[in-house]
Design a protein around this motif. Structure first.
Motif, PDB file in Angstrom:
ATOM      1  N   LEU A  82      21.498  15.930   5.096  1.00  0.00           N
ATOM      2  CA  LEU A  82      20.399  16.823   5.489  1.00  0.00           C
ATOM      3  C   LEU A  82      20.288  16.972   7.003  1.00  0.00           C
ATOM      4  O   LEU A  82      19.912  18.041   7.492  1.00  0.00           O
ATOM      5  N   THR A 136      12.297  11.869   0.003  1.00  0.00           N
ATOM      6  CA  THR A 136      12.881  13.188   0.188  1.00  0.00           C
ATOM      7  C   THR A 136      11.856  14.299   0.394  1.00  0.00           C
ATOM      8  O   THR A 136      12.189  15.352   0.938  1.00  0.00           O
ATOM      9  N   TRP A 139      19.690  20.062  -4.279  1.00  0.00           N
ATOM     10  CA  TRP A 139      20.010  20.752  -3.029  1.00  0.00           C
ATOM     11  C   TRP A 139      20.105  22.259  -3.223  1.00  0.00           C
ATOM     12  O   TRP A 139      20.581  22.751  -4.245  1.00  0.00           O
ATOM     13  N   HIS A 185      22.285  10.436   2.793  1.00  0.00           N
ATOM     14  CA  HIS A 185      21.522  11.582   2.311  1.00  0.00           C
ATOM     15  C   HIS A 185      20.659  12.148   3.435  1.00  0.00           C
ATOM     16  O   HIS A 185      20.671  13.357   3.711  1.00  0.00           O
ATOM     17  N   ALA A 186      19.917  11.257   4.111  1.00  0.00           N
ATOM     18  CA  ALA A 186      18.985  11.697   5.152  1.00  0.00           C
ATOM     19  C   ALA A 186      19.710  12.161   6.405  1.00  0.00           C
ATOM     20  O   ALA A 186      19.388  13.224   6.959  1.00  0.00           O
ATOM     21  N   SER A 197      23.766  20.069   6.430  1.00  0.00           N
ATOM     22  CA  SER A 197      23.007  21.219   5.910  1.00  0.00           C
ATOM     23  C   SER A 197      22.685  22.266   6.974  1.00  0.00           C
ATOM     24  O   SER A 197      22.898  23.465   6.740  1.00  0.00           O
ATOM     25  N   GLU A 251      13.253  20.614  -3.969  1.00  0.00           N
ATOM     26  CA  GLU A 251      14.267  20.575  -2.914  1.00  0.00           C
ATOM     27  C   GLU A 251      14.375  19.159  -2.340  1.00  0.00           C
ATOM     28  O   GLU A 251      13.382  18.489  -2.100  1.00  0.00           O
ATOM     29  N   ASN A 252      15.596  18.747  -2.109  1.00  0.00           N
ATOM     30  CA  ASN A 252      16.002  17.420  -1.618  1.00  0.00           C
ATOM     31  C   ASN A 252      16.118  16.401  -2.742  1.00  0.00           C
ATOM     32  O   ASN A 252      16.864  15.436  -2.607  1.00  0.00           O
TER      33      ASN A 252
END
Length: 620
Positions: free
Chosen positions: A447, A554, A589, A442-443, A451, A585-586
């Motif tokens: 992201l 997040t 998304w 995820h991180a 992203s 957000e996060n």
């Protein structure tokens, strides 16, 4: 419905923030109330600290040169199209239809000024107010909410002006925040505070930045090359009486006013956000993925968290390659061959771009797969002998990209494929929202890697703005420092610095530094009194992805699934409190979407309707 004293009960709703998300919730409440008999009253308060009906980002007093990056035909704040009846919630014109009703010269696929969208939103609000049932009242309040407390199932909404409202339901649709500065940003602000004549302007809405104090000719650095970069550049050029002249089709020159600073900008990529392809799709166009199907990926995963890079990204890229090659097939052999090509690829069920290429060869297309994400970092690993040499490379890259953009998002294979990134956002959300990925993936993968590249390739400005940026580059008004741009301070001279390790001679001292990045969502750094009070009392908490080894905080507000109640420190989720949009957000998304789209609902109206439905169920 009556209270314990036999008086008619009044159900009270407070919507905090009247930007697109707050207005969408109101529109769906009103649409659901259409034609329903009501004996009990509903009082709605729509509260905004900037401008009731459109909020801060879309305020109607900003300059015309701040533009939207979605064509007006694809923007609506009515959750259904206009019909034979009166304009009302659930049935009203798109932004383009409303705009043309006021100015018949407006063509298709035009990009509206943001202030015009704000006026359209206020039209939606006025329409909503006029068409509410008699038992429902709506009041707009121009004030700032500084706290919300819950006592005995009733929320007490405290306003900065001293008033306190009582509400049975409260919707937090507060939009973009201004997080407390940290790291380099805090160091830059402290440096500027100690140096007379040096300016640091923090990230935020460019329309609200204090840019007037930057002197003409002053070397001015800009952090970031995204949409806000374009806004800042045009504020410092067109906003200072400079003139753009279209000397031929898609050829622009710039006539300086003499009031412009010297603008030197940079980012990790060293590339300004690329232009959107000329729109060739209907306003209600809805893309149906062929290879990248979230439900199939979830079925294969059996409920475990996903690794984005290995389990999701290959299918995103496969869908892009399918669109790329199918567009080539259509251009060579027509629509029937394209359908046959897509059918054969679908039957193979492959995510391998080489396999998709091989199918295309059988249809007469001889092309190789594209490294799409490398397009977002074209200068990585390269070096340049001078700033002038790098500038020429940027200009050449943007011109090539604009040729693709002019060909259109249906006819140009590259832009059609890049549009698939935008068209498949809903599939991506199904996989990544609420810890669908491992914390590490995820991180870092999603992201950190995907992203920013997705935004570079699919979220760009209108083509005209990129042509005008080229004119500024050629005039020497704007310069791009280079890839992996470094921003710093020089104590010996008391000035900021900018430079790129890949561009010889790019190091430059600056009198001003502007952060043109969109502020990130981070509940722990919130400066809003409302959000800070709710955080400090534990009514709002930060969403943490704990899947796999380690954990990822997040920055987004933790909520339940629809209808999005916040999750408190004690694990409770007050049923009358809702959080929607950018504060989450996060956790979820791409909550930056600021409008609905004509045709089938996307998450914008779906989210608003889930909240509206739940509120009205509580109201009886």
């Amino acid at each position: 419905m009556s209270d314990v004293n036999g008086s008619p009960h009044v159900y009270r709703i407070a919507i905090v923030g009247s930007g697109p998300r707050g207005l969408a919730v109101l529109e769906r409440i009103a649409a659901r109330l259409q034609g329903l008999p009501r004996r009990s009253r509903i009082d709605i308060h729509l509260i905004d600290s900037t401008e009731v009906g459109c909020g801060r980002i879309w305020r109607t007093d900003q300059d015309d040169f701040y533009r939207m990056n979605t064509v007006a035909d694809e923007v609506t704040m009515f959750s259904g199209p206009a019909d034979d009846g009166p304009i009302r919630p659930g049935a009203g014109p798109s932004l383009a239809e409303w705009w043309r009703s006021r100015d018949p010269r407006v063509g298709s696929n035009e990009y509206a000024p943001r202030k015009l969208y704000g006026r359209y939103m206020r039209f939606v609000l006025d329409t909503t107010k006029k068409t509410l049932p008699p038992a429902v009242s709506l009041a707009g309040i121009h004030d700032r909410v500084i706290d919300v407390r819950r006592e005995a199932e009733v929320f007490h909404v405290r306003l900065e002006g001293g008033r306190t409202l009582q509400a049975d339901s409260v919707v937090l649709a507060t939009g973009h925040g201004l997080p407390r500065l940290k790291g380099n940003e805090l160091a830059f602000a402290d440096f500027a505070a100690r140096r007379p004549g040096i300016q640091y302007i923090r990230s935020g809405s460019p329309a609200e930045m204090n840019l007037e104090g930057i002197p003409a000719g002053a070397p001015t650095g800009v952090i970031g090359l995204g949409l806000s970069f374009y806004d800042v550049v045009f504020s410092l050029t067109e906003g200072r009486q400079g003139k753009f002249l279209e000397v031929a089709d898609n050829v622009w020159s710039y006539q300086p006013s003499g009031h412009e600073p010297l603008i030197i900008a940079g980012s990790r990529s060293g590339l300004p956000l690329l232009a959107r392809g000329r729109n060739q799709k209907a306003p209600d166009y809805s893309y149906q993925p062929t290879l990248f199907k979230a439900d199939e990926i979830l079925a294969r995963s059996s409920g475990r968290p996903l690794d984005f890079r290995s389990e999701v990204a290959p299918w995103v890229l496969a869908e892009m390659h399918l669109v790329y090659f199918s567009t080539l097939v259509r251009g060579l052999a027509g629509a029937s061959s394209e359908s046959a090509f897509v059918k054969e690829v679908r039957e193979r069920g492959t995510s391998d771009p080489l396999a998709i290429r091989d199918v295309a060869k059988a249809f007469g297309v001889h092309a190789e797969p594209v490294d799409f994400f490398a397009l977002a970092r074209p200068f990585d690993g390269l070096s340049y002998g001078s700033p002038e040499n790098f500038t020429q490379q940027v200009i050449a890259f943007l011109r090539t990209d604009l040729r693709h953009a002019e060909a259109g998002n249906r006819l140009d294979p590259l832009k059609a494929a890049l549009d698939a990134l935008r068209d498949t956002r809903s599939e991506i959300r199904k996989l990544v929202d609420f810890s669908g990925l491992t914390a590490q993936s995820h991180a870092n993968d999603f992201l950190g890697w995907f992203s920013p590249r997705s935004s570079m390739l699919s979220s760009g400005p209108p083509r005209e703005r990129v042509y005008q940026l080229l004119a500024l580059l050629e005039a020497g008004i704007v310069r791009i420092a280079g890839p992996a741009t470094r921003f710093g301070v020089r104590e010996s001279t008391g000035r900021f610095t900018i430079g790129s390790p890949a561009v010889a001679g790019s190091d430059t001292e600056l009198d001003a530094l502007i952060d043109a990045r969109i502020p990130g969502t981070d509940l722990s750094l919130e400066t809003s009194r409302l959000m800070a009070n709710l955080r400090d009392r534990g009514m709002l908490t930060e969403y943490v992805n704990r899947n796999g080894d380690g954990a990822f905080s997040t920055g987004g507000v933790a909520t339940t699934g629809a209808p999005f109640h916040p999750v408190g420190r004690d694990g409770s989720s007050p049923e009358g409190l809702y959080v929607i949009g950018i504060p989450t957000e996060n956790t979820r998304w791409f909550t930056f979407v600021g409008s609905g789209r004509p045709g089938p609902w996307n998450e914008f109206f779906n989210d608003a309707d889930e909240i509206a439905k739940h509120i009205l169920s509580r109201a009886g």
